[in-house]
Motif scaffolding. Structure first.
Motif, PDB file in Angstrom:
ATOM      1  N   UNK A 405      -1.572 -39.618  -7.131  1.00  0.00           N
ATOM      2  CA  UNK A 405      -1.107 -38.477  -6.338  1.00  0.00           C
ATOM      3  C   UNK A 405      -1.369 -38.701  -4.855  1.00  0.00           C
ATOM      4  N   UNK A 406      -2.483 -39.322  -4.533  1.00  0.00           N
ATOM      5  CA  UNK A 406      -2.797 -39.600  -3.127  1.00  0.00           C
ATOM      6  C   UNK A 406      -1.762 -40.531  -2.509  1.00  0.00           C
ATOM      7  N   UNK A 407      -1.426 -41.586  -3.255  1.00  0.00           N
ATOM      8  CA  UNK A 407      -0.475 -42.568  -2.723  1.00  0.00           C
ATOM      9  C   UNK A 407       0.921 -41.966  -2.568  1.00  0.00           C
ATOM     10  N   UNK A 408       1.283 -41.024  -3.448  1.00  0.00           N
ATOM     11  CA  UNK A 408       2.607 -40.399  -3.361  1.00  0.00           C
ATOM     12  C   UNK A 408       2.669 -39.418  -2.188  1.00  0.00           C
ATOM     13  N   UNK A 409       1.588 -38.645  -2.003  1.00  0.00           N
ATOM     14  CA  UNK A 409       1.603 -37.582  -0.992  1.00  0.00           C
ATOM     15  C   UNK A 409       0.978 -37.975   0.341  1.00  0.00           C
ATOM     16  N   UNK A 410       0.251 -39.123   0.371  1.00  0.00           N
ATOM     17  CA  UNK A 410      -0.516 -39.539   1.555  1.00  0.00           C
ATOM     18  C   UNK A 410      -1.565 -38.493   1.946  1.00  0.00           C
ATOM     19  N   UNK A 411      -2.069 -37.766   0.960  1.00  0.00           N
ATOM     20  CA  UNK A 411      -3.085 -36.742   1.202  1.00  0.00           C
ATOM     21  C   UNK A 411      -4.462 -37.276   0.801  1.00  0.00           C
ATOM     22  N   UNK A 438       7.540 -36.881  -4.285  1.00  0.00           N
ATOM     23  CA  UNK A 438       6.510 -36.382  -3.373  1.00  0.00           C
ATOM     24  C   UNK A 438       6.355 -34.871  -3.480  1.00  0.00           C
ATOM     25  N   UNK A 439       7.493 -34.159  -3.646  1.00  0.00           N
ATOM     26  CA  UNK A 439       7.451 -32.701  -3.746  1.00  0.00           C
ATOM     27  C   UNK A 439       6.701 -32.259  -5.006  1.00  0.00           C
ATOM     28  N   UNK A 443       3.105 -30.264  -5.135  1.00  0.00           N
ATOM     29  CA  UNK A 443       3.017 -28.982  -5.834  1.00  0.00           C
ATOM     30  C   UNK A 443       1.815 -28.952  -6.780  1.00  0.00           C
ATOM     31  N   UNK A 444       1.549 -30.073  -7.458  1.00  0.00           N
ATOM     32  CA  UNK A 444       0.395 -30.158  -8.350  1.00  0.00           C
ATOM     33  C   UNK A 444      -0.898 -30.012  -7.555  1.00  0.00           C
ATOM     34  N   UNK A 445      -0.976 -30.694  -6.432  1.00  0.00           N
ATOM     35  CA  UNK A 445      -2.186 -30.607  -5.609  1.00  0.00           C
ATOM     36  C   UNK A 445      -2.384 -29.199  -5.058  1.00  0.00           C
TER      37      UNK A 445
END
Length: 578
Positions: A405-411, A438-439, A443-445
């Motif tokens: 999830x981090x790699x997809x969102x860069x968060x 990414x969306x 949304x999960x995060x």
């Protein structure tokens, strides 16, 4: 006439032969005239240096001889002579490096023993019948002696190779040494009154060519060599006797302080060892601490350096002079790995990978990268990694999913240390999901952050009436937000008012003492926290000038939860209470 080659080895192998040859070489060091043939005057200095270095070279060969014999006995071979012939010098170096890295038990297990103590017991035939002394002391003495021999051999390996392969060693007639700064200005001049040599060495720890010059005192090298010679001779004879007679006697050994009484000064390609100069301490005593995040590429660890600690750069890196296992130029770096999980999930995942890498690779390369300037360097000595117990609260699969999830969102996603039931459900229902966008990941995060739970953490700070802090301690945490309250009586209004945790955020409440024993109050609060069933209410006057307690509450909004930090400051009227 012996029946076979094995019998020749057992009958004729004698650790004293090379030992006495070296002792004779040491005696020859004091002779003024060692050259009895006609030699050009300008070459005599180098030839005399070779005479001096012959002691060191022979000691290193003696260590190799002991190492081969030691490993051959470890290998449990029925044919000792074959094992001696087939044992390669690199195997000795690998074994010694294991000992330096405190990998004794892993080494022993790979050789078929329960642990290193079991290895020593069998190789040196240690039994209660054969040794009258404390066996625990004998094991410790053997280990310490072998460790010191290993240190010496690894430390001087590059120099040994420089002498063996091409005689890349040259005498130097230095009388002084100028130490200059980055502006090419002399900051210190050191007078030199002892003989030095310069050796052109290759870093034997690296597969690629990394050449450096080592400028070293002759006397220091000879002194170290003579000292370690006696250790090798003693343990070699001890091993030989146990191999021949299958029984041991006591083995005594005393650890001597580190051989080096010198300070290493270096630039990019040269290192020089100087002594007796207190001013050098002022120049090189600083050990700057920076912070790092790590990444792994193959068997290379990349330290990405920053001057600020953060969740992305959670590891402390201390840079200082390297006196450990190599006289080469450069700085040693120690990466301090905390057992705290306060780090980004990517760093935790890399920590797990790093532990696996360290257990499967003997040769780990290290690259330092300054993330601000982009400058890369591999000149710094890898100081070793410690691996504390990581208290992983959730499965590695969860960490890998969060990393995705981090790699997809860069968060930036912190390592979870507390998850509410709702957050666990969100992760479980999405962990095997495919076709991420990414969306969807964002949304999960967002859903995870919207389902945070409140927790309360309690701290006690003890102070004396003059404000001196006695101690501060963490009492524990609870998920029960309504477990602690404050009922205060206002003398002016003559009314009681109830406060809960949320009401007290960012407020200082001075509280009149309502108990005679502060320790009893603290223990009661601890006991309640351990049972996770707190029902502590303070009913008191508040905003009293002469207070016995002060209560402050801060809200710390973490990624995974909201934490209310309750600090209870208690005044101890006298030292007998504390």
């Amino acid at each position: 006439m012996y029946k076979n080659i094995d019998a020749v080895v057992k009958g004729e192998h004698d650790p004293d032969i090379l030992y006495f040859f070296i002792k004779q070489s040491i005696k020859n060091l004091g002779k003024e005239k060692r050259i009895d043939i006609t030699v050009p005057e300008e070459k005599k200095l180098k030839i005399n240096l070779i005479f001096d270095l012959e002691v060191f070279r022979a000691v290193m060969q003696y260590i190799e001889e002991f190492g081969i014999y030691f490993l051959s006995n470890i290998n449990k071979s029925s044919d000792l002579s074959k094992s001696i012939v087939e044992t390669r010098p690199n195997e000795i170096k690998t074994a010694f490096q294991n000992f330096i890295d405190d990998g004794h038990n892993d080494f022993a297990k790979k050789k078929g023993y329960k642990d290193y103590k079991d290895l020593l017991k069998q190789v040196f035939s240690i039994t209660s019948q054969s040794i009258n002394a404390d066996r625990k002391e004998v094991y410790g003495n053997l280990k310490n002696c072998i460790d010191m021999i290993a240190w010496f051999f690894i430390y001087y390996s590059d120099l040994y190779n420089a002498i063996k392969h091409g005689s890349r060693v040259f005498p130097q007639n230095y009388h002084k040494m100028d130490i200059i700064d980055n502006k090419n200005e002399t900051i210190l001049t050191v007078n030199i009154d002892e003989p030095y040599f310069e050796a052109i060495c290759k870093d034997s720890k690296k597969s690629t060519s990394d050449v450096y010059a080592m400028i070293y005192p002759v006397n220091l090298l000879i002194t170290d060599s003579i000292r370690i010679l006696e250790d090798v001779h003693e343990i070699f004879n001890f091993l030989r006797k146990t191999n021949k007679y299958k029984k041991s006697s006591s083995f005594n050994y005393k650890i001597i302080d580190n051989f080096l009484g010198y300070k290493k000064i270096y630039n990019e390609d040269h290192s020089i060892f100087l002594t007796g100069v207190p001013e050098l301490d002022k120049i090189s005593s600083g050990e700057p601490i920076l912070y790092a995040k790590i990444s792994i590429k193959g068997n290379t660890i990349e330290y990405h350096i920053s001057n600020k600690k953060s969740i992305e750069y959670p590891f402390s890196v201390r840079f200082g002079q390297d006196y450990s296992h190599s006289p080469k130029p450069g700085t040693k770096s120690d990466l301090k790995i905390s057992s705290s999980l306060y780090m980004d999930v990517e760093q935790l995942h890399n920590m797990i990978k790093l532990k696996e890498l360290a257990s499967s690779h003997n040769n780990i390369n290290v690259l330092f990268i300054d993330d601000k300037t982009g400058i890369k360097s591999d000149k710094m000595e890898y100081g070793g990694l410690n691996f504390p117990y990581l208290p992983l609260k959730y499965d590695v699969k969860v960490i890998k999913f969060l990393l995705k999830l981090k790699k997809i969102t860069n968060e930036i996603i912190p390592t979870p240390t507390f998850l509410s039931d709702s957050q666990k459900e969100i992760l479980t229902s999405n962990i095997n999901r495919k076709n991420w966008t990414q969306a969807k990941a964002k949304k999960v995060l967002d859903n995870i952050k919207n389902n945070k739970k409140d927790i309360v953490s309690f701290f006690i700070k003890k102070i004396y009436p003059d404000g001196t802090e006695l101690e501060k301690q963490f009492l524990g945490s609870t998920e029960n937000l309504n477990s602690f309250g404050l009922t205060a009586f206002n003398e002016n209004s003559k009314k009681k008012k109830k406060f809960n945790i949320k009401d007290l955020v960012n407020k200082d409440c001075k509280i009149e003492r309502t108990f005679t024993d502060p320790n009893k109050f603290i223990e009661g609060l601890k006991s309640s926290l351990r049972g996770n069933n707190i029902n502590s209410t303070i009913e008191t006057k508040y905003n009293d000038e002469e207070f016995g307690m002060q209560l402050t509450v801060e809200l710390n909004e973490e990624y995974w939860y909201n934490e209310y930090i309750v600090l209870i400051t208690i005044e101890f009227r006298n030292k007998t209470q504390s």
